[in-house]
Design a protein around this motif. Structure first.
Motif, PDB file in Angstrom:
ATOM      1  N   GLY A  40       0.961  -1.309   0.046  1.00 30.82           N
ATOM      2  CA  GLY A  40       0.109  -0.030   0.124  1.00 30.82           C
ATOM      3  C   GLY A  40       0.767   1.204  -0.045  1.00 30.82           C
ATOM      4  N   ALA A  41       1.128   1.765   1.147  1.00 30.21           N
ATOM      5  CA  ALA A  41       1.769   3.094   1.270  1.00 30.21           C
ATOM      6  C   ALA A  41       3.054   3.108   0.624  1.00 30.21           C
ATOM      7  CB  ALA A  41       1.796   3.381   2.855  1.00 30.21           C
ATOM      8  N   LEU A  42       3.931   1.859   0.736  1.00 34.03           N
ATOM      9  CA  LEU A  42       5.351   2.247   0.122  1.00 34.03           C
ATOM     10  C   LEU A  42       5.280   1.780  -1.160  1.00 34.03           C
ATOM     11  CD1 LEU A  42       7.355   0.697   3.344  1.00 34.03           C
ATOM     12  CD2 LEU A  42       6.856   2.964   2.652  1.00 34.03           C
ATOM     13  N   GLU A  43       4.368   1.161  -1.762  1.00 36.11           N
ATOM     14  CA  GLU A  43       4.299   0.729  -3.338  1.00 36.11           C
ATOM     15  C   GLU A  43       5.452  -0.165  -3.900  1.00 36.11           C
ATOM     16  OE1 GLU A  43       3.835   4.497  -5.520  1.00 36.11           O
ATOM     17  OE2 GLU A  43       1.937   4.880  -4.674  1.00 36.11           O
ATOM     18  N   LEU A  44       5.577  -1.043  -2.867  1.00 35.83           N
ATOM     19  CA  LEU A  44       6.438  -2.198  -3.192  1.00 35.83           C
ATOM     20  C   LEU A  44       5.583  -3.470  -3.463  1.00 35.83           C
ATOM     21  CD1 LEU A  44       9.186  -1.541  -0.357  1.00 35.83           C
ATOM     22  CD2 LEU A  44       9.325  -1.168  -2.714  1.00 35.83           C
ATOM     23  N   SER A  45       5.172  -3.515  -4.817  1.00 34.18           N
ATOM     24  CA  SER A  45       4.083  -4.405  -5.018  1.00 34.18           C
ATOM     25  C   SER A  45       4.849  -5.960  -5.503  1.00 34.18           C
ATOM     26  CB  SER A  45       3.228  -4.115  -6.033  1.00 34.18           C
ATOM     27  OG  SER A  45       4.109  -3.661  -7.250  1.00 34.18           O
ATOM     28  N   GLY A  46       6.226  -5.996  -5.274  1.00 39.78           N
ATOM     29  CA  GLY A  46       6.673  -7.335  -5.843  1.00 39.78           C
ATOM     30  C   GLY A  46       6.222  -8.437  -4.547  1.00 39.78           C
ATOM     31  N   THR A  47       6.060  -8.271  -3.271  1.00 38.86           N
ATOM     32  CA  THR A  47       5.468  -8.964  -2.544  1.00 38.86           C
ATOM     33  C   THR A  47       4.309  -9.167  -2.745  1.00 38.86           C
ATOM     34  OG1 THR A  47       7.193  -8.139  -0.889  1.00 38.86           O
ATOM     35  CG2 THR A  47       5.313  -9.437   0.059  1.00 38.86           C
ATOM     36  N   LYS A  48       3.649 -10.650  -2.754  1.00 39.70           N
ATOM     37  CA  LYS A  48       2.354 -10.806  -3.220  1.00 39.70           C
ATOM     38  C   LYS A  48       1.476 -11.203  -2.158  1.00 39.70           C
ATOM     39  CE  LYS A  48       3.657 -10.339  -7.535  1.00 39.70           C
ATOM     40  NZ  LYS A  48       3.655  -8.783  -7.838  1.00 39.70           N
ATOM     41  N   PHE A 108      10.181 -20.429 -12.243  1.00 38.38           N
ATOM     42  CA  PHE A 108       8.751 -19.880 -12.233  1.00 38.38           C
ATOM     43  C   PHE A 108       7.963 -19.987 -13.602  1.00 38.38           C
ATOM     44  CE2 PHE A 108      12.026 -17.317 -14.165  1.00 38.38           C
ATOM     45  CZ  PHE A 108      11.766 -16.828 -15.279  1.00 38.38           C
ATOM     46  N   GLN A 109       6.611 -20.060 -13.462  1.00 37.15           N
ATOM     47  CA  GLN A 109       5.864 -20.099 -14.604  1.00 37.15           C
ATOM     48  C   GLN A 109       4.970 -18.841 -14.692  1.00 37.15           C
ATOM     49  OE1 GLN A 109       4.310 -24.106 -15.573  1.00 37.15           O
ATOM     50  NE2 GLN A 109       5.937 -24.941 -14.981  1.00 37.15           N
ATOM     51  N   CYS A 110       4.153 -18.796 -13.923  1.00 42.45           N
ATOM     52  CA  CYS A 110       2.944 -17.502 -13.800  1.00 42.45           C
ATOM     53  C   CYS A 110       3.812 -16.442 -13.368  1.00 42.45           C
ATOM     54  CB  CYS A 110       1.801 -17.669 -13.278  1.00 42.45           C
ATOM     55  SG  CYS A 110       1.773 -17.647 -11.639  1.00 42.45           S
ATOM     56  N   GLY A 111       4.865 -16.642 -12.434  1.00 36.85           N
ATOM     57  CA  GLY A 111       5.596 -15.672 -11.641  1.00 36.85           C
ATOM     58  C   GLY A 111       4.963 -15.203 -10.267  1.00 36.85           C
ATOM     59  N   TYR A 112       3.630 -15.530 -10.013  1.00 33.42           N
ATOM     60  CA  TYR A 112       3.036 -15.098  -8.962  1.00 33.42           C
ATOM     61  C   TYR A 112       3.980 -15.375  -7.526  1.00 33.42           C
ATOM     62  CZ  TYR A 112      -0.543 -13.114  -6.110  1.00 33.42           C
ATOM     63  OH  TYR A 112      -1.250 -12.098  -5.123  1.00 33.42           O
ATOM     64  N   CYS A 113       4.190 -16.510  -7.279  1.00 31.46           N
ATOM     65  CA  CYS A 113       4.922 -16.996  -5.991  1.00 31.46           C
ATOM     66  C   CYS A 113       6.290 -16.605  -6.112  1.00 31.46           C
ATOM     67  CB  CYS A 113       4.643 -18.462  -5.899  1.00 31.46           C
ATOM     68  SG  CYS A 113       5.658 -19.574  -7.010  1.00 31.46           S
ATOM     69  N   THR A 114       6.824 -16.234  -7.380  1.00 32.06           N
ATOM     70  CA  THR A 114       8.445 -16.145  -7.388  1.00 32.06           C
ATOM     71  C   THR A 114       8.937 -15.279  -6.394  1.00 32.06           C
ATOM     72  OG1 THR A 114       8.283 -16.596  -9.689  1.00 32.06           O
ATOM     73  CG2 THR A 114      10.108 -15.793  -8.993  1.00 32.06           C
ATOM     74  N   LEU A 144       3.900 -22.025  -1.514  1.00 33.23           N
ATOM     75  CA  LEU A 144       3.257 -22.869  -2.561  1.00 33.23           C
ATOM     76  C   LEU A 144       3.537 -22.250  -4.101  1.00 33.23           C
ATOM     77  CD1 LEU A 144       0.023 -23.351  -0.795  1.00 33.23           C
ATOM     78  CD2 LEU A 144       1.876 -25.023  -0.771  1.00 33.23           C
ATOM     79  N   CYS A 145       3.308 -23.136  -4.921  1.00 31.02           N
ATOM     80  CA  CYS A 145       3.625 -22.898  -6.388  1.00 31.02           C
ATOM     81  C   CYS A 145       2.344 -23.297  -7.086  1.00 31.02           C
ATOM     82  CB  CYS A 145       4.817 -23.450  -7.025  1.00 31.02           C
ATOM     83  SG  CYS A 145       4.921 -22.914  -8.768  1.00 31.02           S
ATOM     84  N   ARG A 146       1.492 -22.647  -7.645  1.00 28.88           N
ATOM     85  CA  ARG A 146       0.376 -22.749  -8.169  1.00 28.88           C
ATOM     86  C   ARG A 146       0.604 -23.574  -9.697  1.00 28.88           C
ATOM     87  NH1 ARG A 146      -2.875 -17.242  -7.265  1.00 28.88           N
ATOM     88  NH2 ARG A 146      -2.779 -17.194  -5.247  1.00 28.88           N
ATOM     89  N   CYS A 147       1.558 -23.354 -10.131  1.00 31.15           N
ATOM     90  CA  CYS A 147       2.049 -23.997 -11.489  1.00 31.15           C
ATOM     91  C   CYS A 147       2.726 -25.274 -11.394  1.00 31.15           C
ATOM     92  CB  CYS A 147       3.081 -23.008 -12.379  1.00 31.15           C
ATOM     93  SG  CYS A 147       1.839 -21.392 -12.709  1.00 31.15           S
ATOM     94  N   GLY A 148       3.283 -25.697 -10.241  1.00 33.29           N
ATOM     95  CA  GLY A 148       3.882 -26.830  -9.848  1.00 33.29           C
ATOM     96  C   GLY A 148       5.322 -26.849 -10.263  1.00 33.29           C
ATOM     97  N   ALA A 149       5.900 -25.720 -10.314  1.00 33.98           N
ATOM     98  CA  ALA A 149       7.493 -25.553 -10.614  1.00 33.98           C
ATOM     99  C   ALA A 149       8.635 -26.128  -9.415  1.00 33.98           C
ATOM    100  CB  ALA A 149       7.948 -24.004 -11.106  1.00 33.98           C
ATOM    101  N   TYR A 150       7.969 -27.054  -8.867  1.00 37.39           N
ATOM    102  CA  TYR A 150       8.669 -27.359  -7.478  1.00 37.39           C
ATOM    103  C   TYR A 150      10.242 -28.063  -7.846  1.00 37.39           C
ATOM    104  CZ  TYR A 150       4.610 -26.608  -4.944  1.00 37.39           C
ATOM    105  OH  TYR A 150       3.171 -25.930  -4.253  1.00 37.39           O
ATOM    106  N   THR A 151      10.065 -28.881  -8.784  1.00 35.04           N
ATOM    107  CA  THR A 151      11.242 -29.313  -9.387  1.00 35.04           C
ATOM    108  C   THR A 151      12.355 -28.316  -9.896  1.00 35.04           C
ATOM    109  OG1 THR A 151      10.394 -31.335  -9.972  1.00 35.04           O
ATOM    110  CG2 THR A 151      12.277 -30.897 -10.952  1.00 35.04           C
ATOM    111  N   ASN A 152      11.839 -27.378 -10.618  1.00 32.02           N
ATOM    112  CA  ASN A 152      12.823 -26.255 -11.110  1.00 32.02           C
ATOM    113  C   ASN A 152      13.270 -25.355  -9.788  1.00 32.02           C
ATOM    114  OD1 ASN A 152      11.998 -27.471 -13.445  1.00 32.02           O
ATOM    115  ND2 ASN A 152      11.584 -25.884 -14.450  1.00 32.02           N
ATOM    116  N   ILE A 153      12.375 -25.130  -9.120  1.00 28.47           N
ATOM    117  CA  ILE A 153      12.845 -24.448  -7.743  1.00 28.47           C
ATOM    118  C   ILE A 153      13.929 -25.182  -7.066  1.00 28.47           C
ATOM    119  CG2 ILE A 153      12.191 -23.492  -5.468  1.00 28.47           C
ATOM    120  CD1 ILE A 153       9.138 -23.090  -7.146  1.00 28.47           C
ATOM    121  N   ALA A 154      13.739 -26.199  -6.601  1.00 23.04           N
ATOM    122  CA  ALA A 154      14.860 -27.154  -5.987  1.00 23.04           C
ATOM    123  C   ALA A 154      16.246 -27.011  -6.794  1.00 23.04           C
ATOM    124  CB  ALA A 154      14.186 -28.515  -5.714  1.00 23.04           C
ATOM    125  N   ASP A 155      16.011 -27.192  -8.121  1.00 22.40           N
ATOM    126  CA  ASP A 155      17.313 -27.129  -8.968  1.00 22.40           C
ATOM    127  C   ASP A 155      17.845 -25.898  -8.678  1.00 22.40           C
ATOM    128  OD1 ASP A 155      16.573 -29.880 -10.030  1.00 22.40           O
ATOM    129  OD2 ASP A 155      15.917 -29.038 -11.815  1.00 22.40           O
TER     130      ASP A 155
END
Length: 173
Positions: A40-48, A108-114, A144-155
């Protein structure tokens, strides 16, 4: 009922933070979460904002180097804290090693959780407890990753952990 009147009746709390290397002193209502302040106030919208209940990890940031769900922390409880969000980790010209690894491993796939995944991964590496792939997966299970990129995240995390081990070996030799 006039919510504005209720808000005006509650005293504000002066709170100071170091966020992404920048000092802030703010007057805050005591019920404002760190997540809502950042977005909000700080406009740091990267944190979802995902679940808003501490169950998905999308809002993970680093507070004094430790990974924390920003939706569960009241901002006023962090007076004097050093807070790092995804915006404070690197720039397009100079990415953090974890950001580079996520790109190289397509973690990452959709990037929301990244952003939360990367902050959590950096925290877990700095904790020094990620000695195996199974430990990495267990320690990242709160993100959690909605797209299921867990293997790539662990890599990606394994890659950064491996680089750290190699750098430590080179320093000793």
């Amino acid at each position: 009922m006039d919510i504005g009147a209720r808000n005006d009746a509650v005293p504000l709390c002066s709170t100071a933070f170091l966020i992404n290397g920048q000092q802030f002193t703010l007057e805050l209502h005591p019920w404002v979460t760190l997540l809502d302040l950042l977005r909000g106030a700080l406009e740091l919208s990267g944190t979802k904002k995902g679940c808003d209940h501490g169950q998905c990890g999308a809002c993970t940031v680093l507070i004094d180097g430790k990974r924390i769900n920003a939706c569960l922390k009241l901002a006023v409880s962090l007076d004097g804290a050093k807070i790092t969000t995804i915006e404070g980790l690197g720039s397009p010209e100079s990415l953090h090693p974890m950001q580079k690894a996520f790109i190289e491993h397509d973690a990452f796939q959709c990037g929301y959780c990244t952003p939360g995944q990367i902050c959590s991964a950096i925290g877990l590496v700095s904790e020094g407890r990620a000695h195996s792939r199974a430990e990495i997966r267990e320690l990242m299970s709160g993100n959690l990753c909605r797209c299921g990129a867990y293997t790539n995240i662990a890599d990606a995390i394994e890659d950064v952990v491996g680089q750290g081990r190699n750098q430590n070996r080179e320093a000793v030799e």
